[in-house]
Design a protein around this motif. Structure first.
Motif, PDB file in Angstrom:
ATOM      1  N   ALA A   4       0.928  -1.292  -0.058  1.00  0.00           N
ATOM      2  CA  ALA A   4      -0.001  -0.061   0.031  1.00  0.00           C
ATOM      3  C   ALA A   4       0.982   1.177  -0.123  1.00  0.00           C
ATOM      4  CB  ALA A   4      -0.900  -0.040   1.126  1.00  0.00           C
ATOM      5  N   THR A   5       1.864   1.327   0.610  1.00  0.00           N
ATOM      6  CA  THR A   5       2.850   2.511   0.921  1.00  0.00           C
ATOM      7  C   THR A   5       3.714   2.428  -0.496  1.00  0.00           C
ATOM      8  OG1 THR A   5       4.178   1.331   2.327  1.00  0.00           O
ATOM      9  CG2 THR A   5       2.574   2.905   3.347  1.00  0.00           C
ATOM     10  N   ALA A   6       4.198   1.328  -0.657  1.00  0.00           N
ATOM     11  CA  ALA A   6       5.153   1.058  -2.002  1.00  0.00           C
ATOM     12  C   ALA A   6       4.734   1.899  -3.170  1.00  0.00           C
ATOM     13  CB  ALA A   6       5.492  -0.073  -2.326  1.00  0.00           C
ATOM     14  N   HIS A   7       3.485   2.194  -3.538  1.00  0.00           N
ATOM     15  CA  HIS A   7       2.639   2.572  -4.707  1.00  0.00           C
ATOM     16  C   HIS A   7       1.940   3.920  -4.488  1.00  0.00           C
ATOM     17  CE1 HIS A   7       3.307  -1.732  -5.970  1.00  0.00           C
ATOM     18  NE2 HIS A   7       4.052  -1.087  -7.003  1.00  0.00           N
ATOM     19  N   ALA A   8       2.099   4.314  -3.144  1.00  0.00           N
ATOM     20  CA  ALA A   8       1.417   5.629  -2.909  1.00  0.00           C
ATOM     21  C   ALA A   8       1.717   6.884  -3.485  1.00  0.00           C
ATOM     22  CB  ALA A   8       1.510   5.564  -1.326  1.00  0.00           C
ATOM     23  N   ARG A  13      -1.836  11.081   7.164  1.00  0.00           N
ATOM     24  CA  ARG A  13      -1.805  10.731   8.522  1.00  0.00           C
ATOM     25  C   ARG A  13      -2.862  11.242   9.452  1.00  0.00           C
ATOM     26  NH1 ARG A  13       3.124   8.333   9.436  1.00  0.00           N
ATOM     27  NH2 ARG A  13       4.588   8.442   7.714  1.00  0.00           N
ATOM     28  N   GLY A  14      -3.231  10.235  10.136  1.00  0.00           N
ATOM     29  CA  GLY A  14      -4.255  10.592  11.095  1.00  0.00           C
ATOM     30  C   GLY A  14      -3.698  11.574  12.440  1.00  0.00           C
ATOM     31  N   MET A  15      -2.949  12.337  11.934  1.00  0.00           N
ATOM     32  CA  MET A  15      -2.185  13.477  12.927  1.00  0.00           C
ATOM     33  C   MET A  15      -2.217  14.831  12.354  1.00  0.00           C
ATOM     34  SD  MET A  15      -0.409  13.530  15.788  1.00  0.00           S
ATOM     35  CE  MET A  15      -0.092  11.982  15.932  1.00  0.00           C
ATOM     36  N   THR A  16      -2.814  15.715  12.981  1.00  0.00           N
ATOM     37  CA  THR A  16      -2.685  17.142  12.515  1.00  0.00           C
ATOM     38  C   THR A  16      -1.491  17.721  12.486  1.00  0.00           C
ATOM     39  OG1 THR A  16      -3.308  18.317  14.750  1.00  0.00           O
ATOM     40  CG2 THR A  16      -5.222  17.523  13.657  1.00  0.00           C
ATOM     41  N   THR A  17      -1.497  18.898  11.853  1.00  0.00           N
ATOM     42  CA  THR A  17      -0.138  19.452  11.803  1.00  0.00           C
ATOM     43  C   THR A  17       0.306  20.242  13.065  1.00  0.00           C
ATOM     44  OG1 THR A  17      -1.359  21.542  10.956  1.00  0.00           O
ATOM     45  CG2 THR A  17      -0.486  20.245   9.211  1.00  0.00           C
ATOM     46  N   VAL A  61      -4.101   6.736   5.708  1.00  0.00           N
ATOM     47  CA  VAL A  61      -5.111   6.402   4.272  1.00  0.00           C
ATOM     48  C   VAL A  61      -3.740   6.577   3.448  1.00  0.00           C
ATOM     49  CG1 VAL A  61      -6.445   7.011   2.667  1.00  0.00           C
ATOM     50  CG2 VAL A  61      -7.059   6.959   4.939  1.00  0.00           C
ATOM     51  N   ALA A  62      -3.488   5.348   2.505  1.00  0.00           N
ATOM     52  CA  ALA A  62      -2.473   5.484   1.583  1.00  0.00           C
ATOM     53  C   ALA A  62      -3.504   5.399   0.236  1.00  0.00           C
ATOM     54  CB  ALA A  62      -1.689   3.859   1.340  1.00  0.00           C
ATOM     55  N   VAL A  63      -2.778   6.594  -0.571  1.00  0.00           N
ATOM     56  CA  VAL A  63      -3.437   6.799  -1.718  1.00  0.00           C
ATOM     57  C   VAL A  63      -2.427   6.575  -2.885  1.00  0.00           C
ATOM     58  CG1 VAL A  63      -4.748   8.684  -3.103  1.00  0.00           C
ATOM     59  CG2 VAL A  63      -4.667   8.679  -0.689  1.00  0.00           C
ATOM     60  N   ASP A  64      -2.970   5.440  -3.756  1.00  0.00           N
ATOM     61  CA  ASP A  64      -2.155   4.938  -4.842  1.00  0.00           C
ATOM     62  C   ASP A  64      -2.141   6.024  -6.074  1.00  0.00           C
ATOM     63  OD1 ASP A  64      -1.520   3.512  -7.609  1.00  0.00           O
ATOM     64  OD2 ASP A  64      -1.529   1.941  -6.233  1.00  0.00           O
ATOM     65  N   LYS A  65      -0.800   6.354  -6.431  1.00  0.00           N
ATOM     66  CA  LYS A  65      -0.741   7.386  -7.769  1.00  0.00           C
ATOM     67  C   LYS A  65      -1.578   7.067  -8.788  1.00  0.00           C
ATOM     68  CE  LYS A  65       3.575   5.074  -9.244  1.00  0.00           C
ATOM     69  NZ  LYS A  65       4.905   5.122  -9.391  1.00  0.00           N
ATOM     70  N   ALA A  82      -7.323  16.309   3.299  1.00  0.00           N
ATOM     71  CA  ALA A  82      -6.407  16.280   4.052  1.00  0.00           C
ATOM     72  C   ALA A  82      -5.920  17.710   4.579  1.00  0.00           C
ATOM     73  CB  ALA A  82      -4.997  15.742   3.203  1.00  0.00           C
ATOM     74  N   GLN A  83      -5.956  18.618   3.592  1.00  0.00           N
ATOM     75  CA  GLN A  83      -5.632  20.110   3.865  1.00  0.00           C
ATOM     76  C   GLN A  83      -6.692  20.718   4.268  1.00  0.00           C
ATOM     77  OE1 GLN A  83      -5.517  22.320   0.052  1.00  0.00           O
ATOM     78  NE2 GLN A  83      -4.080  23.926   1.155  1.00  0.00           N
ATOM     79  N   SER A  84      -7.915  20.542   4.334  1.00  0.00           N
ATOM     80  CA  SER A  84      -9.076  21.229   5.117  1.00  0.00           C
ATOM     81  C   SER A  84      -8.991  20.882   6.489  1.00  0.00           C
ATOM     82  CB  SER A  84     -10.433  21.043   4.543  1.00  0.00           C
ATOM     83  OG  SER A  84     -10.633  19.673   4.495  1.00  0.00           O
ATOM     84  N   ASN A  85      -8.686  19.442   6.708  1.00  0.00           N
ATOM     85  CA  ASN A  85      -8.700  19.035   8.368  1.00  0.00           C
ATOM     86  C   ASN A  85      -7.102  19.121   8.751  1.00  0.00           C
ATOM     87  OD1 ASN A  85     -11.292  17.820   8.840  1.00  0.00           O
ATOM     88  ND2 ASN A  85     -10.754  16.841   7.007  1.00  0.00           N
ATOM     89  N   GLU A  86      -6.284  19.784   8.065  1.00  0.00           N
ATOM     90  CA  GLU A  86      -4.999  20.114   8.463  1.00  0.00           C
ATOM     91  C   GLU A  86      -4.263  18.919   8.903  1.00  0.00           C
ATOM     92  OE1 GLU A  86      -5.364  23.251  11.610  1.00  0.00           O
ATOM     93  OE2 GLU A  86      -6.007  24.560  10.232  1.00  0.00           O
ATOM     94  N   LEU A  87      -4.469  17.703   8.067  1.00  0.00           N
ATOM     95  CA  LEU A  87      -3.593  16.597   8.473  1.00  0.00           C
ATOM     96  C   LEU A  87      -2.238  16.428   7.937  1.00  0.00           C
ATOM     97  CD1 LEU A  87      -6.586  14.315   7.948  1.00  0.00           C
ATOM     98  CD2 LEU A  87      -5.661  14.962   9.964  1.00  0.00           C
ATOM     99  N   GLN A  88      -1.576  15.827   8.623  1.00  0.00           N
ATOM    100  CA  GLN A  88      -0.223  15.714   7.877  1.00  0.00           C
ATOM    101  C   GLN A  88      -0.139  14.941   6.745  1.00  0.00           C
ATOM    102  OE1 GLN A  88       2.471  14.274  10.958  1.00  0.00           O
ATOM    103  NE2 GLN A  88       1.930  15.788  12.405  1.00  0.00           N
ATOM    104  N   THR A  89       0.734  15.172   5.841  1.00  0.00           N
ATOM    105  CA  THR A  89       0.614  14.261   4.709  1.00  0.00           C
ATOM    106  C   THR A  89       2.316  13.776   4.070  1.00  0.00           C
ATOM    107  OG1 THR A  89       0.514  16.051   2.980  1.00  0.00           O
ATOM    108  CG2 THR A  89      -1.561  15.192   3.581  1.00  0.00           C
ATOM    109  N   ASP A  90       2.519  12.760   3.412  1.00  0.00           N
ATOM    110  CA  ASP A  90       3.632  12.359   2.895  1.00  0.00           C
ATOM    111  C   ASP A  90       3.632  12.219   1.305  1.00  0.00           C
ATOM    112  OD1 ASP A  90       4.579  12.142   5.402  1.00  0.00           O
ATOM    113  OD2 ASP A  90       4.352   9.958   5.485  1.00  0.00           O
ATOM    114  N   ASN A  91       4.499  12.896   0.617  1.00  0.00           N
ATOM    115  CA  ASN A  91       4.523  12.764  -0.855  1.00  0.00           C
ATOM    116  C   ASN A  91       3.186  13.439  -1.402  1.00  0.00           C
ATOM    117  OD1 ASN A  91       6.972  11.473  -1.024  1.00  0.00           O
ATOM    118  ND2 ASN A  91       5.733   9.615  -0.510  1.00  0.00           N
ATOM    119  N   ALA A  92       2.383  14.575  -0.808  1.00  0.00           N
ATOM    120  CA  ALA A  92       1.614  15.257  -1.416  1.00  0.00           C
ATOM    121  C   ALA A  92       1.960  16.073  -2.614  1.00  0.00           C
ATOM    122  CB  ALA A  92       0.786  15.926  -0.418  1.00  0.00           C
ATOM    123  N   ASP A  93       1.481  15.863  -3.585  1.00  0.00           N
ATOM    124  CA  ASP A  93       1.663  16.626  -4.759  1.00  0.00           C
ATOM    125  C   ASP A  93       0.506  17.216  -5.626  1.00  0.00           C
ATOM    126  OD1 ASP A  93       0.841  14.129  -5.845  1.00  0.00           O
ATOM    127  OD2 ASP A  93       2.848  14.104  -7.060  1.00  0.00           O
TER     128      ASP A  93
END
Length: 93
Positions: A4-8, A13-17, A61-65, A82-93
């Motif tokens: 799930a994370t390899a192709h994300a 993340r369930g953690m706010t900024t 939540v892992a979102v596949d590209k 993610a943005q509206s709930n101020e959640l941390q993200t990885d590899n957001a583009d």
């Protein structure tokens, strides 16, 4: 890192900024469930593009590209969530 994370394309993340856990605790399952499909036997299966996972003890939540190409509107919705709930993200583009 699992499949799930390899192709994300990105991880929500369930953690706010601000460093607090996002509530409710089942948010990742609910969000991924919105993209789930029901098979002929009435069993729900998560989309291969949107998967609830746990990383470092945090629900994510892992979102596949591939979702960005197959359903750009859904991809933008997840980014906006993610943005509206101020959640941390990885590899957001």
């Amino acid at each position: 890192m699992d499949d799930a994370t390899a192709h994300a394309a990105f991880i929500i993340r369930g953690m706010t900024t601000k460093g607090t856990r996002f509530r409710p605790s089942d948010w990742a399952d609910r969000l991924a469930g919105a993209f789930a499909v029901v098979d002929p036997n009435n069993r729900m299966s998560y989309s291969p593009y949107v998967q609830p996972i746990t990383l470092d003890g945090i629900r994510c939540v892992a979102v596949d590209k591939k979702l960005k190409e197959s359903d750009p509107t859904a991809y933008r919705f997840l980014q906006a969530f993610a943005q509206s709930n101020e959640l941390q993200t990885d590899n957001a583009d």
